[in-house]
Scaffold this active site. Structure first.
Site, PDB file in Angstrom:
ATOM      1  N   GLN A 307      -2.356   9.556   7.469  1.00  0.00           N
ATOM      2  CA  GLN A 307      -1.014   9.991   7.890  1.00  0.00           C
ATOM      3  C   GLN A 307      -1.073  10.578   9.292  1.00  0.00           C
ATOM      4  OE1 GLN A 307       1.903   9.726   6.283  1.00  0.00           O
ATOM      5  NE2 GLN A 307       1.222   9.039   4.269  1.00  0.00           N
ATOM      6  N   CYS A 438       7.630   4.991   3.238  1.00  0.00           N
ATOM      7  CA  CYS A 438       7.916   5.174   4.664  1.00  0.00           C
ATOM      8  C   CYS A 438       9.046   4.264   5.105  1.00  0.00           C
ATOM      9  CB  CYS A 438       6.664   4.944   5.502  1.00  0.00           C
ATOM     10  SG  CYS A 438       5.918   3.340   5.214  1.00  0.00           S
TER      11      CYS A 438
HETATM   12  N1  SAH Z   1      -1.656   7.123   0.370  1.00  0.00           N
HETATM   13  C1  SAH Z   1      -2.406   6.960   1.588  1.00  0.00           C
HETATM   14  C2  SAH Z   1      -2.162   5.648   2.299  1.00  0.00           C
HETATM   15  C3  SAH Z   1      -0.740   5.202   2.456  1.00  0.00           C
HETATM   16  S1  SAH Z   1      -0.462   3.894   3.616  1.00  0.00           S
HETATM   17  C4  SAH Z   1      -2.171   8.120   2.510  1.00  0.00           C
HETATM   18  O1  SAH Z   1      -1.185   8.848   2.373  1.00  0.00           O
HETATM   19  O2  SAH Z   1      -2.980   8.311   3.404  1.00  0.00           O
HETATM   20  C5  SAH Z   1      -0.505   2.451   2.688  1.00  0.00           C
HETATM   21  C6  SAH Z   1      -1.879   1.964   2.367  1.00  0.00           C
HETATM   22  O3  SAH Z   1      -1.722   0.798   1.562  1.00  0.00           O
HETATM   23  C7  SAH Z   1      -2.742   1.560   3.545  1.00  0.00           C
HETATM   24  O4  SAH Z   1      -3.976   2.231   3.455  1.00  0.00           O
HETATM   25  C8  SAH Z   1      -2.917   0.048   3.376  1.00  0.00           C
HETATM   26  O5  SAH Z   1      -4.184  -0.408   3.791  1.00  0.00           O
HETATM   27  C9  SAH Z   1      -2.752  -0.133   1.887  1.00  0.00           C
HETATM   28  N2  SAH Z   1      -2.267  -1.437   1.397  1.00  0.00           N
HETATM   29  C10 SAH Z   1      -1.459  -2.324   2.004  1.00  0.00           C
HETATM   30  N3  SAH Z   1      -1.159  -3.340   1.176  1.00  0.00           N
HETATM   31  C11 SAH Z   1      -1.785  -3.098   0.004  1.00  0.00           C
HETATM   32  C12 SAH Z   1      -1.839  -3.773  -1.265  1.00  0.00           C
HETATM   33  N4  SAH Z   1      -1.183  -4.908  -1.464  1.00  0.00           N
HETATM   34  N5  SAH Z   1      -2.567  -3.220  -2.247  1.00  0.00           N
HETATM   35  C13 SAH Z   1      -3.233  -2.053  -2.057  1.00  0.00           C
HETATM   36  N6  SAH Z   1      -3.219  -1.369  -0.892  1.00  0.00           N
HETATM   37  C14 SAH Z   1      -2.498  -1.888   0.133  1.00  0.00           C
END
Ligand code: SAH
Length: 483
Positions: A307, A438
Site C-alpha cells: 500500500q 480500490c
Molecule cells: N492485500 C494486499 C495486496 C492488495 S493489492 C495489501 O493490502 O498489501 C492486490 C494484490 O492482488 C496484488 O498483490 C496483486 O499481485 C494480486 N493479484 C492480482 N490478481 C490476482 C489474482 N487473480 N489472484 C490472486 N492475486 C491477484
C-alpha cells in the site's frame, strides 16, 4: 435545445463532479465536461468535442472561483494528471469520494439509496494529504538539449514533464533522481525511448519505509548483464553516489526489454545492499484511529505490491480487522494478499489464516514476514484466487470445517474479483466477508453478485488512501443471511 459545436465559447457554472474529477455544468440542458474546473466555479470554456447532448470542453478562464477552490501546491498538477483534484479543498475532496462510493453502489450495484445511506459510515480522511506516498515510479527520457530528464508523462501521452519534486512523494525523491540523472549524464548512459525501443534506463522506482527510514532504488533497464558482470556502464559510480543518501538500503535493477507500458520487468538483481526494505504497520482503533496494537514488520521487494500511503494503511487495515470481528477461534482467508500485510494482522486475532496471491515473490515475502513476526498460523498459496480457492474447495470434499471458513477477506486490484472466485466464496458460506476495494465501480458490481448470492451489506466505509487524486479505497462488511 441549442446545439453546440467545436470551438464554441460558453460560460457555465460547474454543478457536479464526474468520476474522473472533471467539472460538470449545463447550458440549456446541454452538459459540459470540463477538466480542471472545480464544483462551484463559473468558468468560460471552449468546446473541444461535441456530441448531441453533451460536449467535452476546455477550461479557458475561471470567471468566479468556487469557494472550494484552493491554490494547488504543484505547478504541474494540470499537465501531470496524477492529482486530478489538487485545486479542490481537501474537505470537498472527501465529500466527492464519499458521494462517488455512494453513487456507484446505487447506479452499478442497484442498491437502494436509503439503504446505502443507512450502511455508509463517514469517510476516513488524512491529517496531512501531501507527501504521503512511499512509492514513486519516475519515467526517464531525453530532454530537448539531449540530456536525460525525469518527471511525469503528461496526461496519457508519452511526453515527459520534468519534475523531480512531486507533492505527493517523499522529499528524498528529488536527491535520488538528481543523482541518477547526474550519473547518466557523466557516463553517457542513454534513456529509453518508447517510440524506438532503444536506450537503456526506463524508469526509476523509489520506495521508502516510513517507520524504518529505509530507502530502495530500482532502475528499470532495457538491457542485460554486461561482460564484466555489471548491468550499467561504470555501475560503481552510481552506487557510490546513491549509497551516500541517508537511509539507502537497497539498490537494484529490474530488466524490462518488452515494448509495453508495464513498468517493471519480472527479473530483479540487487546491485548493492539488501534485496528488500523493511517497514512496519501498527493497529489503530477507536473513533480517531489511535495507535494501539503491536506493530507488524514487513520486508518489501521491488516487485511486491505494498500500500502506497502508510498513514492511511494503518487505518484501512484496522478497519478491515474490526469488520472481520475475530475472537481467536476463526479460520480466515485473505485473498489477493500481496506480501501478507492484512493476513498477518488477521493472524494475530484468528485461529488460522490462508493467504492467496498471484506474484511468487510477494508470497516469498509473505512467508518471511510471518516468520520474522513469529506468526505460525498463516499459510500462503501462490496462484490466482479464482483457481486456488475452487481447487481447495474441491479437494476438501467431505471436510466441512475446511470448506467453510468463518471469514473471507478480499482486496483485489482495480478490476475486482473474478466471478469464479465470487461464486466459490458463496459456496464456502463464510459468516462474514470483508471486501477491501480500490475501485468502487467494480466493488459495486461484485457486491451485487454477493448480495444476490445470500449476503447482506452491513457497513461501508471509505478510506482516503490517495489524497489529491480521484481514487478512493472502500471497506465493506457483508454478513450471511440466515433465512
Ligand atoms: N492485500 C494486499 C495486496 C492488495 S493489492 C495489501 O493490502 O498489501 C492486490 C494484490 O492482488 C496484488 O498483490 C496483486 O499481485 C494480486 N493479484 C492480482 N490478481 C490476482 C489474482 N487473480 N489472484 C490472486 N492475486 C491477484
Amino acid at each position: 435545445m441549442m446545439e453546440y459545436k467545436k470551438n464554441d465559447v460558453l460560460t457555465v457554472t460547474i454543478e457536479d463532479i464526474g468520476n474522473d474529477g472533471e467539472g460538470i455544468g449545463k447550458v440549456d440542458g446541454f452538459a459540459l465536461f470540463v477538466k480542471d474546473a472545480v464544483i462551484g466555479d463559473t468558468v468560460s470554456v471552449k468546446i473541444m468535442k461535441a456530441k448531441k447532448n453533451y460536449a467535452y470542453a476546455k477550461l479557458e478562464k475561471v470567471l468566479t472561483p468556487s469557494p472550494f477552490r484552493v491554490q494547488p501546491k504543484c505547478a504541474f498538477h494540470k499537465q501531470c494528471g496524477g492529482c486530478q483534484i489538487q485545486a479542490m479543498s481537501y474537505e470537498r475532496q472527501l465529500q466527492f469520494k464519499q458521494d462517488k462510493i455512494k453513487g456507484n453502489l446505487i447506479r452499478i450495484g442497484k442498491f437502494d439509496e436509503a439503504f446505502v445511506d443507512s450502511v455508509m459510515e463517514p469517510i476516513v480522511g488524512m491529517e496531512e494529504p501531501f507527501h504521503y506516498r512511499n512509492k514513486a515510479q519516475f519515467p526517464v527520457g531525453t530532454g530537448k538539449d539531449g540530456n536525460p530528464v525525469t518527471g511525469f508523462f503528461a496526461g496519457r501521452t508519452h511526453t515527459i514533464i520534468e519534475n523531480t519534486d512531486c507533492a505527493l512523494g517523499v522529499l528524498e525523491n528529488k536527491e535520488i533522481l538528481e543523482t541518477v540523472l547526474e550519473y547518466m549524464k557523466q557516463q553517457g548512459v542513454s534513456a529509453y525511448n518508447e517510440e524506438t525501443g532503444k536506450g537503456l534506463v526506463r524508469h526509476v522506482l523509489i520506495r521508502k519505509g516510513f517507520t524504518s527510514g529505509q530507502i530502495m532504488v530500482c532502475l528499470v533497464i532495457n538491457g542485460k548483464r554486461l561482460s564484466d558482470g555489471s548491468f550499467l556502464p561504470k555501475q560503481e559510480k552510481l552506487l557510490e553516489a546513491l549509497k551516500n543518501i541517508q537511509g539507502m538500503t537497497s539498490i537494484s535493477v529490474s530488466i524490462n526489454k518488452e515494448r509495453t507500458n508495464v513498468i517493471m520487468g519480472k527479473e530483479v538483481h540487487t546491485l548493492w545492499g539488501s534485496d528488500t526494505i523493511e517497514d512496519s504497520i501498527g493497529i489503530r482503533e477507536g473513533e480517531d484511529f489511535a495507535k494501539t496494537g503491536k506493530a507488524v514488520s514487513f520486508h518489501i521487494s521491488p516487485l511486491s505490491f505494498y500500500q502506497v500511503n502508510p498513514y492511511q494503511t494503518e487505518k484501512l487495515y484496522s478497519l478491515a480487522l474490526s469488520y472481520a470481528g475475530l475472537t481467536g477461534k476463526e479460520t480466515v482467508w485473505d485473498l489477493y494478499c500481496g506480501i501478507g500485510t492484512i493476513s498477518l494482522f488477521l493472524a494475530q486475532k484468528a485461529k488460522q489464516v490462508y493467504g492467496v496471491e498471484i506474484i511468487p515473490q510477494a508470497i516469498e515475502d509473505a512467508k518471511k514476514n510471518a516468520e520474522n513476526n513469529d506468526i505460525t498460523n498463516a499459510e500462503f498459496f501462490v496462484g490466482k484466487a479464482e483457481e486456488v480457492l475452487p481447487a481447495f474447495y474441491e479437494k476438501n470434499e467431505g471436510d466441512s470445517a475446511m470448506r467453510h471458513p468463518d471469514v473471507i477477506v478480499v482486496d483485489p486490484p482495480r478490476k475486482g474479483c473474478d466471478e469464479v472466485c465470487l461464486n466459490t466464496m458463496l459456496k464456502m458460506q463464510p459468516e462474514r466477508i470483508v471486501y477491501v476495494s480500490c475501485d468502487s465501480a467494480t466493488l459495486a458490481r461484485d457486491l451485487r453478485i454477493l448480495c444476490d448470492g445470500g449476503y447482506e451489506i452491513k457497513k461501508v466505509r471509505g478510506v482516503d488512501q490517495f489524497g489529491m487524486t480521484v481514487h478512493v479505497e472502500t471497506v465493506v462488511l457483508l454478513s450471511r443471511n440466515r433465512t
